[in-house]
Design a protein around this motif. Structure first.
Motif, PDB file in Angstrom:
ATOM      1  N   GLN A   1      24.282   7.046  21.286  1.00  0.00           N
ATOM      2  CA  GLN A   1      23.614   6.505  22.458  1.00  0.00           C
ATOM      3  C   GLN A   1      22.292   7.234  22.656  1.00  0.00           C
ATOM      4  OE1 GLN A   1      25.964   7.037  25.969  1.00  0.00           O
ATOM      5  NE2 GLN A   1      24.991   5.364  27.046  1.00  0.00           N
ATOM      6  N   LYS A   2      21.249   6.469  22.954  1.00  0.00           N
ATOM      7  CA  LYS A   2      19.944   7.068  23.197  1.00  0.00           C
ATOM      8  C   LYS A   2      19.872   7.477  24.662  1.00  0.00           C
ATOM      9  CE  LYS A   2      16.339   5.265  20.923  1.00  0.00           C
ATOM     10  NZ  LYS A   2      15.375   4.224  20.523  1.00  0.00           N
ATOM     11  N   LYS A   3      19.589   8.728  24.891  1.00  0.00           N
ATOM     12  CA  LYS A   3      19.428   9.245  26.254  1.00  0.00           C
ATOM     13  C   LYS A   3      18.218  10.170  26.271  1.00  0.00           C
ATOM     14  CE  LYS A   3      24.057   8.985  28.136  1.00  0.00           C
ATOM     15  NZ  LYS A   3      25.084   9.704  28.855  1.00  0.00           N
ATOM     16  N   ASP A   4      17.049   9.615  25.979  1.00  0.00           N
ATOM     17  CA  ASP A   4      15.805  10.378  25.985  1.00  0.00           C
ATOM     18  C   ASP A   4      15.861  11.606  25.085  1.00  0.00           C
ATOM     19  OD1 ASP A   4      14.678   8.587  27.800  1.00  0.00           O
ATOM     20  OD2 ASP A   4      15.517   9.680  29.506  1.00  0.00           O
TER      21      ASP A   4
ATOM     22  N   GLY B   1      16.098  12.816  20.641  1.00  0.00           N
ATOM     23  CA  GLY B   1      15.963  12.392  19.260  1.00  0.00           C
ATOM     24  C   GLY B   1      17.119  12.900  18.423  1.00  0.00           C
TER      25      GLY B   1
ATOM     26  N   GLN C   1      17.994   0.691  15.574  1.00  0.00           N
ATOM     27  CA  GLN C   1      17.887   1.260  16.916  1.00  0.00           C
ATOM     28  C   GLN C   1      17.296   0.242  17.867  1.00  0.00           C
ATOM     29  OE1 GLN C   1      15.309   4.615  17.491  1.00  0.00           O
ATOM     30  NE2 GLN C   1      13.894   3.945  15.906  1.00  0.00           N
TER      31      GLN C   1
ATOM     32  N   GLU D   1      16.749   0.003  22.554  1.00  0.00           N
ATOM     33  CA  GLU D   1      16.493   0.894  23.693  1.00  0.00           C
ATOM     34  C   GLU D   1      17.726   1.663  24.146  1.00  0.00           C
ATOM     35  OE1 GLU D   1      17.493  -3.153  24.831  1.00  0.00           O
ATOM     36  OE2 GLU D   1      15.712  -2.452  23.824  1.00  0.00           O
TER      37      GLU D   1
ATOM     38  N   TRP E   1      21.406   3.934  18.621  1.00  0.00           N
ATOM     39  CA  TRP E   1      20.898   4.105  17.259  1.00  0.00           C
ATOM     40  C   TRP E   1      22.115   4.097  16.335  1.00  0.00           C
ATOM     41  CZ3 TRP E   1      23.008   8.125  14.653  1.00  0.00           C
ATOM     42  CH2 TRP E   1      23.528   9.175  15.414  1.00  0.00           C
TER      43      TRP E   1
END
Length: 87
Positions: free
Chosen positions: A45-48, A50, A71, A73, A76
């Motif tokens: 999960q993308k949480k600000d 990398g 990926q 918003e 990924w």
């Protein structure tokens, strides 16, 4: 399905296993003799933040790999398929 995820848990684990099994099945359908196929799938999960995935192996001149990434918003995903020659 993935658009509604707010928390990753067992669903991501099951999805990564299903994707890995599907990739392995498709590669085996290519009927490449004497190669062992290993598939690694990672979903996050993308949480600000990398993420960088790497892999190191001791290769013979016949071994190889392929990789694919996705990926958006919210998530990924990376899949790495290894083809290892066996005698």
């Amino acid at each position: 399905m993935l658009d509604s995820w707010t928390d990753f848990g067992d669903e991501a684990e099951e999805l990564s296993k299903k994707i890995a099994d599907l990739i392995k099945l498709r590669v085996k359908e290519m009927n490449i003799p004497r190669f062992k196929v290993v598939v690694q799938v990672n979903i996050g999960q993308k949480k600000d933040q990398g993420v960088l995935l790497t892999s190191r192996c001791l290769w013979s001149n016949l071994d190889n790999y392929a990789t694919a990434s996705y990926q958006d918003e919210k998530i990924w995903a990376t899949a790495i398929t290894f083809a290892i020659y066996t005698e």
